[in-house]
Every structure is written in C-alpha cells, then in structure tokens.
Design a protein around this motif. Structure first.
Motif, short mmCIF file in Angstrom:
data_model
loop_
_atom_site.label_atom_id
_atom_site.label_comp_id
_atom_site.label_asym_id
_atom_site.label_seq_id
_atom_site.Cartn_x
_atom_site.Cartn_y
_atom_site.Cartn_z
N SER A 213 0.83 -1.21 0.00
CA SER A 213 0.00 0.00 0.00
C SER A 213 0.87 1.25 0.00
CB SER A 213 -0.92 -0.01 1.22
OG SER A 213 -0.17 0.05 2.40
N GLU A 214 2.06 1.17 0.67
CA GLU A 214 2.95 2.34 0.67
C GLU A 214 3.43 2.64 -0.75
OE1 GLU A 214 6.06 1.56 3.37
OE2 GLU A 214 4.81 1.67 5.16
N SER B 143 0.57 4.24 -2.65
CA SER B 143 0.38 5.62 -2.20
C SER B 143 1.46 6.51 -2.77
CB SER B 143 0.39 5.68 -0.67
OG SER B 143 -0.66 4.91 -0.14
N SER C 183 -5.08 9.66 -2.06
CA SER C 183 -4.12 8.67 -1.57
C SER C 183 -4.48 8.19 -0.18
CB SER C 183 -2.70 9.25 -1.58
OG SER C 183 -2.67 10.48 -0.87
N LYS D 249 -5.63 4.46 0.78
CA LYS D 249 -4.91 3.72 1.82
C LYS D 249 -5.90 3.09 2.80
CE LYS D 249 -1.20 4.21 5.24
NZ LYS D 249 -0.24 5.15 5.85
N THR E 125 -5.98 -0.95 3.30
CA THR E 125 -5.66 -1.52 4.61
C THR E 125 -6.90 -1.91 5.39
OG1 THR E 125 -5.62 0.71 5.58
CG2 THR E 125 -3.54 -0.17 4.73
#
Length: 922
Positions: free
Chosen positions: A1-2, A5, A553, A557, A561
């Motif tokens: 996910s990072e 993003s 973003s 996220k 998550t």
C-alpha cells in the motif's frame, strides 16, 4: 500500500497539468470544426489563356489542408458516420399519428397567424413508456416536443402550447374532428424535405477544366463504370415504377438506363452524365445540364493523377448545385480519395472526412459518400435560398387550410371549447357516435399511411448496409442489480465513487463494492481529481452544508488496509472554512497550475483557489507536505454578492488567467457573466418565457476563447464569449452563435465531441455539437445519469427477456385510446409490472468510443492497482505512472500543433461558419 500511495503522490506531482479527454476534445469545437469540416476559400476558374472566368466561395473539406502533414492516418476512429435528422426520427406525424386516434386543434396567435396543433398519446418506440407527442405547425416551421404521461394529471392544450412558448392567442384553439384533416397535415409534414434524393454524377477526363468538356464525354472509363456499380444498380427506365428522380420512364427521352439504389430506407436516383442523352450538334449538352445542373448535389468523378489540375466548383455554371463531391480513383492501391466542396451558405454537415480522405474499403467508402451526400442536401435546404421558399410554401398551405375550415367554425365539425383536455371524456349519450367517428378516423389514416408508403414518400425500410455496425454510444453493463438510490458520483480510474442512501461506495466492474464512508456522510456533489490527488465533496443541505476536501491517496490507503470506514464525525478536519450553508459549487475543469472553486451560499459567491508550486514538485519537503491535511492548501480569495441565489454555475477560463476569468451563473430568467476580479455582472442571455427550467451552462472553447452552451427548457443555445475588454466581456451575437430545440426537456446535458447528449427520464437524445442535428434517440426506461466527467455512467431498468417482445407487438398493433381506462391505457414500464421486482443496473458508455480516441490507455482502478513503467524520450525508465483516460499538457500541445499545421497549411484560409443551430439495446 505504501508503494501504491507513493505512486499516486508521484502522479500528482508529475501530472498536475493533465486534462481529461472529455475536457480536451469536448471543449475545442472551433479547432476541430475547421480540421474536420474545412475552411471557406475563394475558388477561381480560368480559361486556357489564364483569364478569370468565374469565382465562388466554397468550404473545402479535404481531410487536411496540406498534403505533407505529419498527422498519422487512423489516429481517430470513424465514430460519426450517421444520417443527420433521419426521417424515422423527424417525421413524427407519419410515424406516431397517422392511422391512430389523435387530436388536432386550430387557432391563431397574437399576430393573427394561424397554427395547427396535433397531440397523440403513444408508446415511445414500443418500449412501454406512454408519452404525449405534440407537433405545432406554424409558418416558420414545425416544433416537436414530448411530454410525460401522468394517469392522475390531465394534460391541457394550454399547457402544451405554453411549453412551446406560445401563450398569447388572437383566437383560442378549437378541436378539429373531421378525419380528412390527416391528409392536409401529412402535406404540411412533407415540406420538411424530401425522403428520396436525386444526385448528379459527372464524368471528367484528365485535363478537362470546363463544364462543356465534361458534359461532352460520351462514355466513361472502366474505373468510372466500377464506381457506378459501387453506387447502385443499373435499371431500365422504361416501365420503371420506383422513384424516378425526374427521369422519363415512358418514352426514353432521358436515356434508356440509369443508376438507382435504396440506402437506409431512402430511394436514390443518380443522374449520370454518360447515361443521359448526348447530342453531337449541341456542344453545351443542354439535356444533360438540365438534369445535373438542377441537382443540389453532384458527384464529379475525375480521372488523372493527384498532380493533375483539379476540379473546382466554379467550373460548373449552375446556380442550383450547392455541393460537389470530387472522387478520384487510384489504381495502384485500389483506393478512392474524396474531397467535398460546399457553397459557403450551407451549414456544417457530417460526417467529417478522415485524414487523409482515402478509402481502401470500397463498401465503407460507399456508405460514407451516401451518408455525406444525404446530409449535405438536407443541410442545403436550410440555406436562405431554400428555407425562405419553404417557409413561403408552408405559410401559404397553412393559411389556405385555415380559410377552408373557416366556414365550419360554427358547425359541429369544430369543438368550441377553449383549452379543452387533450383526451376529453365523451358523454355516454354520444359514445357510440364518437366510437364510429374514431373508427373512420383510424381507417382513413391507415389508408393514407399505406398509400404514402407505396408511393415512396416516406421511409419504409429502415435497414442499413451497416446494420451490425457498433454505434459509439452503445453501453456496457457495469454493475448488475444495483439496489441503492444514487445521489451523485464521479469516476475514479476504472471505478466509480458513488454517493448512495447507504453511504459512499466504490464500485468496479466485476468486483464487490467497497464502502468508503458510512451513511452519516450525505454527499450531494463531488469531484474526483486524480491529477491533484484530491476528492472534493459537498455534504448535506441547508445550514449544515459544507465543502470537504480529501486526499485520494489517504482514501485509497484506508480502502487497501481496511482500517476504517469514515463517518461524518471523522471528516471534521476536512471542512473548508467559510463554506457553511453552501448549496452549490463549481470548479474550473480546464485548470493548469491553479485550481479554482466557486462556492454558492444563498446569493453569495466565495472564490477559493489551490495553487501548486512547480519548483518544489520533486523535493522531499513537498512529498512530506502532501501527507498533511489538504484543507491548508486552499486559500480564500474574495466574496461576490449576487442579486439572487444561482441555480447553475460554470467557471470560464480567460485567455490570460489574470483578470479575465469569468463565472457564468443562471438565476431568475437569465444567464449572467460575473467578472471574478471585480464581481461585476454582465447579461449574457435573457430567457423570454414565463417558466424557466435551467439545465446547464457547458464551457466549449473556440481556439482558446470561451463559448457556452446554455441549456434551459427545450432549448440549447451556443454563445461565444470574447475576452474581457476594459473590464467587460464582449458577448455580442456572432456567426458562431446557434441554437436548437430538444424533443424532450433534459435534466442533464453532456458534451463529448463530436456529440452532445441530453438525458431525460426515459431517453438519451444524441446530437452533433457542430450543428445540433439529431443522430439518434436511445430509449432507456427509468434513466438516471450518474456521472459524466470521464466515461458516462447511468442507471436504468434492466430489460426483461421474453415478455417485452410480445408486449411491444401488442402495443404497436393497437390504436391509442382517446380516453385511457384501467385496462386500455398504454403499458407501464417493465419494472413496475405486477409480480416483478424492479431491477436497476449501472451502465457505462466509454468516452473513448464517443470521441474516437484510438490509442487505448490502461485505466488504474483503486480496487485493482495497475502500475505501468513508462520510458522517457531519452530511453530512461521514469517513475511508475498510474494511467487514466487523460492527456498530458505536452500531448495536448502536440495535437494542437498537428491540427494547426493541417488548418493553416500553405494557404491563407478564410473561415466563415454559418450554423443553424434507435431503439436502445442493453
């Protein structure tokens, strides 16, 4: 996910100046009009000694202005090869009225001009949607509208005429009961234009530059014969019973054979120069010129290479021919090249020629040429020469019919009631007599319909040579059995962010929906700005309304998550200051380095901006700051007070962006332009009618200068807006202005070049942006437009297989009753039938299909990340880019550069535009 993003943040930094395809192609009508439809040039014809013989101004359509263009052929799909204003959409009286029980009224307006009104309750295209179809016959032409049917509210003649902007009368309308009126009204409808066509075909050898030389060719070449065979069939004239186009079918005085075809229900007879009588003694070939010279449209088949002297319209001595289609055949690659000349007074008509205008598929070439020529003749009938003559004829027919009916004004033939109900109840004492009158009315109407069809005066066969062709507006199923009520939505990559009664959902085709916000957050208006990593939304109503801004973003996220589903309480930090109580907002869709937002709070406008600093675009500090609340990036600029709360708002970008930006607002009975810098209002358009239903004000740009499509009631009007001059905009009428009327009142209008789409409660009316001509009406039961900034999404009732066909046949074989009863009234929509559960689906019309963009780009979906690494011109892989259906500023400049090369070329062009302003399958 990072990683995802980070990709989104990089996109925001690197692609902040991106524009969507809709925002680019949908707004540049001027540039693309000249590219596709050519410019007006002064064409001069000279004799062998070089002396000028004739000259004329014609619009030259050649696909491109220069032969050495670097424009890649095939970059644009052919999406718009359609008949404009086709008979099966425009000939309402023949289609909906004739042979059915309906009402006809007679009256005179305030200027003592007689008029006729016809009204019928019918089913729209056998889709089980009852509607009133109304036709107003006046000397200026016919006006057609559809009105919804309500079983609880009786429609009156007065309300129908008021919807047609006719409120004052010298004599109130009275109903005509005599069945013979159908024959007279059918004659009035025939004044709209011919159903059948006659086109000239002139053969020209290489080097022939005068009409005497061209008309003196006894025979044509082998390639010319193949071209004639492509156009149609060779028929024997003697004894011919079909449409003859003015040729002699008894004594062979106009030749023994001709070329004939039927195309999309239209009969076409070609006047071929080599088939018409030839006289060795008569050098001018008067007999041939008598036919071809009196055709509105003429095809010139010219032999020779491209470098040979080309045909010019000024070579032909004819005041009647307005359109020439120049055809050349290339033996080397077995292709045809097409060039169109239109007299300058002829309004724009499609389809636009491809670039280059070369056809290797002969069947496609035939379809293109026939559609182009039919549209061209219809457009020519709108020129002053023909329209004034048609108006005089229509005025004479209406007045003559009115005078014939005058002696019966005090007899039983005419109903004396003023503004009677359209579907009046018949007294029981006269019911049998009324039923007998209706039966005779229907019998005469059906006999007229059969006679007209057999005679060939109307479109009987609606089949087309391209029957299986996929239309650009065909929809795709996006989400089946969608159970929620939709408030608003916007596209996010391939997904759709939807505000519903159950909260905010993210929907992707074939995947389960994901809840993003719960139902405590009621969003009424939203914009997803992927390039800026922003979600802008307006919540609630009344005093608690606010404008919220989120980072996409951060929202993505949360989705990835699955940390939380945000509520109204969690959005306190996302509220923009000073926006409490807002009821409407608008953003500038063509933003570059600055995003502007105008928020309406009653009659007060707040101007808010978000500026982007390109110097910090790739620094670590900018990446860190992007994680902070986006609210702090917006700044309040000024407040503007209006006289009334706005109903519609649109931001209009000025050419410099300094002090010439404008806000178009609609309130009361007018559209105004507001200077963003000074707050001064300027009248743009005043609506001269009692009741105004404002729909939209769509910004459409002409070569960098703004224009607006003003939509209200049944009307769509284009007004060009010039830059501010000394503090005020120049909004005087110009040649660019045009207007047209929708057949139904839309609640939303979407512009996607070359189309403009109007959404009603049960149909999508599709017209062309350049001239407002109708190309299709798609019947869509219980229609609701959901989103349209990129791809077009709508919600509609799903078709139920098996039951619709039989119901449609039953409905079409029955006359609409004059007074509907419980078991006789038109069928209700499928979804509301007893025992059936309403089934609503979401559908999508891809924007790329409408605008003809051939380079498909993968779309990123927040639910299914798709990261693609691109390579820069230097060969070094750049940062991962999330693609969307958009173009970068550089790509737009490249397209603009190509367009300008084609437009300007080597010539000094004169540009003058004169614009007058089927069943849907799921």
């Amino acid at each position: 996910s990072e990683k995802n993003s980070s990709n989104i943040l990089n996109i925001r930094l690197l692609s902040v100046v991106q524009l969507s395809v809709s925002e680019d192609l949908g707004c540049r009508r001027g540039e693309f009009s000249r590219k596709h439809y050519g410019s007006v040039e002064l064409l001069i014809s000279s004799d062998a000694d070089g002396a000028i013989q004739r000259a004329g101004r014609f619009r030259v359509e050649n696909g491109s202005s220069g032969e050495n263009t670097d424009y890649t052929p095939g970059t644009w799909h052919r999406t718009d090869v359609h008949l404009e204003n086709p008979e099966y959409h425009t000939r309402w009286y023949f289609k909906y009225f004739l042979g059915k029980v309906h009402q006809n009224y007679i009256g005179t307006d305030a200027e003592k001009n007689p008029f006729f009104l016809s009204v019928v309750l019918s089913d729209q295209n056998n889709q089980r949607i009852p509607q009133y179809h109304s036709i107003l016959w006046r000397k200026t032409g016919t006006q057609k509208i559809c009105l919804p049917y309500s079983p609880t509210k009786t429609l009156s003649v007065k309300s129908i005429l008021s919807a047609m902007s006719l409120d004052k009368f010298e004599k109130s309308p009275r109903e005509i009961f005599h069945p013979e009126i159908q024959k007279d009204l059918l004659v009035l409808e025939e004044q709209e234009g011919s159903v059948n066509f006659k086109f000239g075909v002139l053969y020209a050898k290489d080097g022939q530059l005068t009409d005497d030389e061209m008309f003196s060719n006894e025979t044509g070449s082998e390639s010319f014969q193949r071209f004639l065979h492509l156009l149609g069939d060779t028929i024997t004239l003697k004894g011919w019973t079909g449409y003859r186009g003015g040729l002699d079918t008894k004594n062979d005085t106009t030749g023994t054979c001709s070329i004939y075809t039927v195309f999309q229900g239209h009969e076409i007879m070609f006047h071929v120069s080599t088939m018409l009588p030839y006289s060795r003694e008569n050098k001018q070939q008067v007999e041939r010129k008598r036919h071809i010279g009196n055709d509105i449209v003429t095809i010139v088949f010219q032999e020779g290479e491209e470098s040979s002297p080309a045909f010019k319209p000024s070579m032909i001595r004819s005041h009647f021919t307005h359109i020439f289609a120049l055809v050349r055949y290339n033996k080397q690659n077995d292709s045809y090249r097409l060039k169109i000349f239109s007299e300058e007074s002829v309004p724009l008509f499609g389809p636009p020629l491809p670039s280059p205008p070369v056809f290797t598929n002969h069947q496609e070439f035939r379809d293109f040429v026939l559609v182009k020529l039919i549209n061209g003749e219809k457009a020519t009938l709108e020129t002053p020469t023909f329209s004034q003559k048609r108006q005089r004829t229509l005025d004479m027919l209406i007045r003559s019919l009115y005078q014939d009916l005058m002696p019966d004004l005090h007899k039983n033939m005419l109903n004396r009631r003023s503004f009677s109900d359209v579907l009046p109840e018949s007294p029981k004492s006269t019911r049998k007599k009324e039923e007998a009158r209706q039966a005779e009315f229907v019998r005469l109407g059906q006999a007229l319909k059969l006679k007209t069809t057999v005679k060939g005066d109307t479109t009987a066969n609606l089949s087309t040579t391209s029957f299986c062709k996929k239309e650009p507006w065909e929809s795709q199923s996006f989400c089946s059995n969608f159970p929620h009520e939709v408030v608003c939505a916007d596209s996010w990559g391939q997904s759709l962010l939807v505000s519903t009664d159950a909260g905010i959902l993210l929907i992707d085709d074939g995947q389960p929906s994901v809840q993003v916000f719960d139902k405590t957050l009621q969003i009424k208006q939203m914009h997803v700005l992927e390039a800026l990593d922003l979600l802008i939304a307006r919540t609630d109503k009344g005093k608690d309304s606010r404008l919220l801004v989120f980072r996409l973003s951060a929202v993505q996220k949360d989705i990835e998550t699955k940390q939380m589903i945000r509520s109204k309480y969690d959005c306190r930090e996302n509220k923009l200051e000073r926006t409490k109580g807002c009821h409407l907002y608008a953003i500038n869709t063509h933003h570059g380095s600055e995003l502007r937002i105008v928020v309406a709070i009653r009659n007060k406008l707040l101007l808010i901006t978000k500026k982007y600093n390109p110097r910090n675009s790739l620094t670590s500090s900018s990446l860190l700051s992007s994680s902070e609340s986006p609210v702090e990036e917006f700044q309040y600029i000024r407040e503007i007070c209006l006289s009334d709360p706005p109903v519609v708002m649109t931001l209009v970008d000025g050419p410099t962006g300094d002090s010439d930006n404008m806000i178009c607002v609609a309130y009361r009975h007018q559209f105004d332009l507001i200077n963003e810098s000074t707050g001064e209002p300027y009248r743009l358009h005043h609506v001269e009618t009692n009741k105004v239903n404002f729909v939209a004000a769509i910004d459409v740009y002409e070569d960098g200068e703004a224009g607006l499509l003003l939509c209200y009631n049944y009307v769509c009007q284009y007004r060009k807006v010039y830059p501010f001059n000394g503090g005020s905009p120049l909004i005087q009428p110009s040649a660019y202005d045009f207007h047209f009327s929708w057949n139904q009142v839309p609640y939303a209008v979407v512009c996607a070049f070359p189309y403009i789409l109007a959404f009603t409660t049960d149909s999508i009316e599709i017209r062309l942006v350049v001239n407002g001509n109708l190309v299709h009406t798609a019947v869509v039961p219980e229609l609701q437009l959901v989103a349209s900034r990129s791809d077009i999404y709508f919600k509609a009732t799903a078709a139920v297989s098996g039951s619709s066909d039989s119901s449609s046949k039953e409905m079409s074989s029955r006359s609409s009753p004059q007074t509907p009863t419980a078991d006789e009234m038109p069928e209700c929509p499928l979804s509301s039938l007893e025992g059936e559960v309403p089934c609503k689906n979401l559908y999508k019309i891809p924007l790329s299909n409408l605008v003809g963009r051939s380079i498909e780009r993968p779309l990123k979906s927040p639910l299914a990340p798709k990261v693609i690494t691109t390579t820069t011109s230097s060969g070094i892989a750049s940062l991962p880019v999330t693609h969307s259906l958009s173009l970068s500023r550089m790509e737009i400049k490249e397209i603009a550069s190509r367009t300008r090369k084609e437009l300007l070329g080597k010539l000094s062009l004169f540009f003058s535009v004169h614009i007058n302003c089927q069943v849907y399958n799921f």
